[in-house]
Design a protein around this motif. Sequence first.
Motif, PDB file in Angstrom:
ATOM      1  N   ALA A 160       7.645   0.203   3.427  1.00  0.00           N
ATOM      2  CA  ALA A 160       8.665   1.030   4.089  1.00  0.00           C
ATOM      3  C   ALA A 160       8.014   1.959   5.121  1.00  0.00           C
ATOM      4  N   PHE A 161       7.223   1.382   6.001  1.00  0.00           N
ATOM      5  CA  PHE A 161       6.583   2.094   7.124  1.00  0.00           C
ATOM      6  C   PHE A 161       5.661   3.216   6.666  1.00  0.00           C
ATOM      7  N   ASN A 162       5.108   3.093   5.464  1.00  0.00           N
ATOM      8  CA  ASN A 162       4.221   4.110   4.893  1.00  0.00           C
ATOM      9  C   ASN A 162       3.108   3.448   4.099  1.00  0.00           C
ATOM     10  N   ALA A 163       2.141   4.285   3.699  1.00  0.00           N
ATOM     11  CA  ALA A 163       1.141   3.820   2.733  1.00  0.00           C
ATOM     12  C   ALA A 163       1.749   3.968   1.339  1.00  0.00           C
ATOM     13  N   PRO A 164       1.440   3.035   0.421  1.00  0.00           N
ATOM     14  CA  PRO A 164       1.969   3.172  -0.950  1.00  0.00           C
ATOM     15  C   PRO A 164       1.482   4.467  -1.607  1.00  0.00           C
ATOM     16  N   ALA A 165       2.253   4.923  -2.602  1.00  0.00           N
ATOM     17  CA  ALA A 165       1.976   6.212  -3.256  1.00  0.00           C
ATOM     18  C   ALA A 165       0.571   6.263  -3.853  1.00  0.00           C
ATOM     19  N   ASN A 166       0.089   5.144  -4.436  1.00  0.00           N
ATOM     20  CA  ASN A 166      -1.227   5.187  -5.103  1.00  0.00           C
ATOM     21  C   ASN A 166      -2.371   5.365  -4.102  1.00  0.00           C
ATOM     22  N   VAL A 167      -2.149   4.924  -2.865  1.00  0.00           N
ATOM     23  CA  VAL A 167      -3.189   5.074  -1.835  1.00  0.00           C
ATOM     24  C   VAL A 167      -3.296   6.553  -1.432  1.00  0.00           C
ATOM     25  N   LEU A 168      -2.154   7.206  -1.305  1.00  0.00           N
ATOM     26  CA  LEU A 168      -2.163   8.640  -0.964  1.00  0.00           C
ATOM     27  C   LEU A 168      -2.767   9.450  -2.107  1.00  0.00           C
ATOM     28  N   LYS A 169      -2.455   9.025  -3.335  1.00  0.00           N
ATOM     29  CA  LYS A 169      -2.995   9.723  -4.509  1.00  0.00           C
ATOM     30  C   LYS A 169      -4.521   9.597  -4.550  1.00  0.00           C
ATOM     31  N   LEU A 170      -5.002   8.417  -4.214  1.00  0.00           N
ATOM     32  CA  LEU A 170      -6.455   8.201  -4.186  1.00  0.00           C
ATOM     33  C   LEU A 170      -7.098   9.128  -3.144  1.00  0.00           C
ATOM     34  N   ALA A 171      -6.484   9.196  -1.971  1.00  0.00           N
ATOM     35  CA  ALA A 171      -7.034  10.050  -0.904  1.00  0.00           C
ATOM     36  C   ALA A 171      -7.062  11.508  -1.365  1.00  0.00           C
ATOM     37  N   GLU A 172      -6.029  11.919  -2.083  1.00  0.00           N
ATOM     38  CA  GLU A 172      -5.976  13.310  -2.557  1.00  0.00           C
ATOM     39  C   GLU A 172      -7.080  13.625  -3.569  1.00  0.00           C
ATOM     40  N   LYS A 173      -7.565  12.601  -4.232  1.00  0.00           N
ATOM     41  CA  LYS A 173      -8.632  12.809  -5.231  1.00  0.00           C
ATOM     42  C   LYS A 173     -10.018  12.951  -4.604  1.00  0.00           C
ATOM     43  N   ILE A 174     -10.125  12.659  -3.324  1.00  0.00           N
ATOM     44  CA  ILE A 174     -11.440  12.735  -2.666  1.00  0.00           C
ATOM     45  C   ILE A 174     -11.828  14.208  -2.507  1.00  0.00           C
ATOM     46  N   PRO A 175     -13.023  14.578  -2.950  1.00  0.00           N
ATOM     47  CA  PRO A 175     -13.426  15.980  -2.788  1.00  0.00           C
ATOM     48  C   PRO A 175     -13.780  16.291  -1.327  1.00  0.00           C
ATOM     49  N   LEU A 176     -13.845  17.584  -1.008  1.00  0.00           N
ATOM     50  CA  LEU A 176     -14.218  18.004   0.349  1.00  0.00           C
ATOM     51  C   LEU A 176     -15.665  17.572   0.620  1.00  0.00           C
ATOM     52  N   LEU A 177     -15.875  16.842   1.713  1.00  0.00           N
ATOM     53  CA  LEU A 177     -17.227  16.351   2.004  1.00  0.00           C
ATOM     54  C   LEU A 177     -18.031  17.413   2.760  1.00  0.00           C
ATOM     55  N   VAL A 183      -8.940   2.718   9.296  1.00  0.00           N
ATOM     56  CA  VAL A 183      -7.838   2.289   8.429  1.00  0.00           C
ATOM     57  C   VAL A 183      -7.439   0.879   8.833  1.00  0.00           C
ATOM     58  N   PHE A 184      -7.264   0.001   7.855  1.00  0.00           N
ATOM     59  CA  PHE A 184      -6.694  -1.324   8.144  1.00  0.00           C
ATOM     60  C   PHE A 184      -5.477  -1.495   7.244  1.00  0.00           C
ATOM     61  N   LYS A 185      -4.414  -1.998   7.830  1.00  0.00           N
ATOM     62  CA  LYS A 185      -3.178  -2.131   7.053  1.00  0.00           C
ATOM     63  C   LYS A 185      -2.548  -3.478   7.369  1.00  0.00           C
ATOM     64  N   THR A 186      -1.860  -4.026   6.386  1.00  0.00           N
ATOM     65  CA  THR A 186      -1.181  -5.300   6.623  1.00  0.00           C
ATOM     66  C   THR A 186       0.323  -5.080   6.533  1.00  0.00           C
ATOM     67  N   SER A 187       1.045  -5.891   7.278  1.00  0.00           N
ATOM     68  CA  SER A 187       2.507  -5.765   7.268  1.00  0.00           C
ATOM     69  C   SER A 187       3.109  -7.122   7.567  1.00  0.00           C
ATOM     70  N   GLY A 188       4.366  -7.279   7.184  1.00  0.00           N
ATOM     71  CA  GLY A 188       5.036  -8.561   7.412  1.00  0.00           C
ATOM     72  C   GLY A 188       5.514  -8.726   8.833  1.00  0.00           C
ATOM     73  N   GLU A 189       5.785  -7.607   9.510  1.00  0.00           N
ATOM     74  CA  GLU A 189       6.213  -7.715  10.916  1.00  0.00           C
ATOM     75  C   GLU A 189       5.472  -6.668  11.747  1.00  0.00           C
ATOM     76  N   PRO A 190       5.279  -6.969  13.040  1.00  0.00           N
ATOM     77  CA  PRO A 190       4.435  -6.084  13.839  1.00  0.00           C
ATOM     78  C   PRO A 190       5.224  -5.091  14.692  1.00  0.00           C
ATOM     79  N   VAL A 191       6.284  -4.488  14.136  1.00  0.00           N
ATOM     80  CA  VAL A 191       7.073  -3.579  14.971  1.00  0.00           C
ATOM     81  C   VAL A 191       6.321  -2.261  15.180  1.00  0.00           C
ATOM     82  N   TYR A 212       6.487 -10.279  17.285  1.00  0.00           N
ATOM     83  CA  TYR A 212       5.449 -11.257  16.899  1.00  0.00           C
ATOM     84  C   TYR A 212       4.757 -11.805  18.154  1.00  0.00           C
ATOM     85  N   ASN A 213       5.552 -12.112  19.201  1.00  0.00           N
ATOM     86  CA  ASN A 213       4.950 -12.650  20.434  1.00  0.00           C
ATOM     87  C   ASN A 213       3.961 -11.648  21.014  1.00  0.00           C
ATOM     88  N   ARG A 214       4.355 -10.360  21.003  1.00  0.00           N
ATOM     89  CA  ARG A 214       3.463  -9.326  21.548  1.00  0.00           C
ATOM     90  C   ARG A 214       2.173  -9.262  20.706  1.00  0.00           C
TER      91      ARG A 214
END
Length: 298
Positions: free
Chosen positions: A63-80, A88-96, A279-281
């Motif tokens: 739904a045009f977002n990252a899944p909840a578990n991915v955001l949760k993982l990012a939140e667990k990363i300590p301050l570097l 970032v690489f993401k996959t989607s069914g359509e390229p809109v 898709y053509n684009r």
Amino acid sequence: MKILILYFSGTGNTQKIAELYSKAFKECGDEVITETLPDAENKISALNLNEFDLIGFGYPIHAFNAPANVLKLAEKIPLLKEQKNAFVFKTSGEPVRMSDVSSLKLIKILKKRNISVTNEYQYVMPYNIIFRHSDEMAYRMWDVAQKIVPLDCREIKNGVPKKAKRMFMGGFLAWFLRIEHWGARFNGKRYKVSSDCVHCGLCAKTCPANNITLAPDGKIKFGKNCLMCMRCSFTCPKNAIKIGLFNSWKVNGAYSFDPPPADAPNPPDKHANYCKKAYNRYFSEAEQKINAARNEAN
Ligand SMILES: Cc1cc2nc3c(=O)[nH]c(=O)nc-3n(C[C@H](O)[C@H](O)[C@H](O)COP(=O)(O)O)c2cc1C
Ligand code: SF4
Ligand code: SF4
């Protein structure tokens, strides 16, 4: 370079892209460590992210977002200690174009941890919900991904930034569409299994949210932590899982990704005009990139 790739994949598409990245970096002599969710969540505090030169984050667009578990993982990363670059690489069914907003929240969370996303890439892969792409289309998507991931890898290594386009009200749109995270949990409670279930337990064993239990009497129960990742219904050998309100959009069974044989029957693709312009684009931009790299090499 020492590179860490963290990703989530519900039904294998993002995993295939993560593997392409890992292979391409290794071919350049880099050391690559790959961790996938849900295991990555437990390992994140033990991994010293300060040790890595580059971090990659992969996810399927939901739904045009990252899944909840991915955001949760990012939140667990300590301050570097020092700022790290990330891609970032993401996959989607359509390229809109609307998918350009999907990483906004992730990028914001990472920035607070001293991680700066310099490059973002979207790869079109076959739908695991809505409808089944034709084998021909699935192969075309995979063929393009195999050719452009090594080029995107080179872009990252050469320090050439690639950011998704900013969209008017994009942040608001992404925020609004994150209602999907709640919707997934709501709908997940409505999953059911039909009498075709053979109680093999595969769904319970592989659910990344630990959301399925196989009771001693063989009954399958769905909890309230569903991510709507589709792994259970997509891989059920008996196609026995009904996915609640979205059952008419269910796609079951893995794609082959092999080139269709020349003499394969070619039935008319009933989705041939779906998002055709987008898709053509996508394919034409990928082709331009592949040709430019080929010309440069000659
Ligand atoms: C709940 C859900 C929502 C999705 N939303 C989108 C979307 O907004 N846009 C899109 O192009 N594809 C969408 N998809 C399709 C997936 O992003 C696509 O099939 C992806 O490659 C699946 O990757 P995976 O196999 O790694 O899970 C959605 C899939 C699911 C299950
Ligand atoms: S994977 Fe399918 S057949 Fe196996 S237990 Fe789950 S619902 Fe039943
Ligand atoms: S219940 Fe099915 S769709 Fe929900 S998180 Fe588990 S595997 Fe994914």
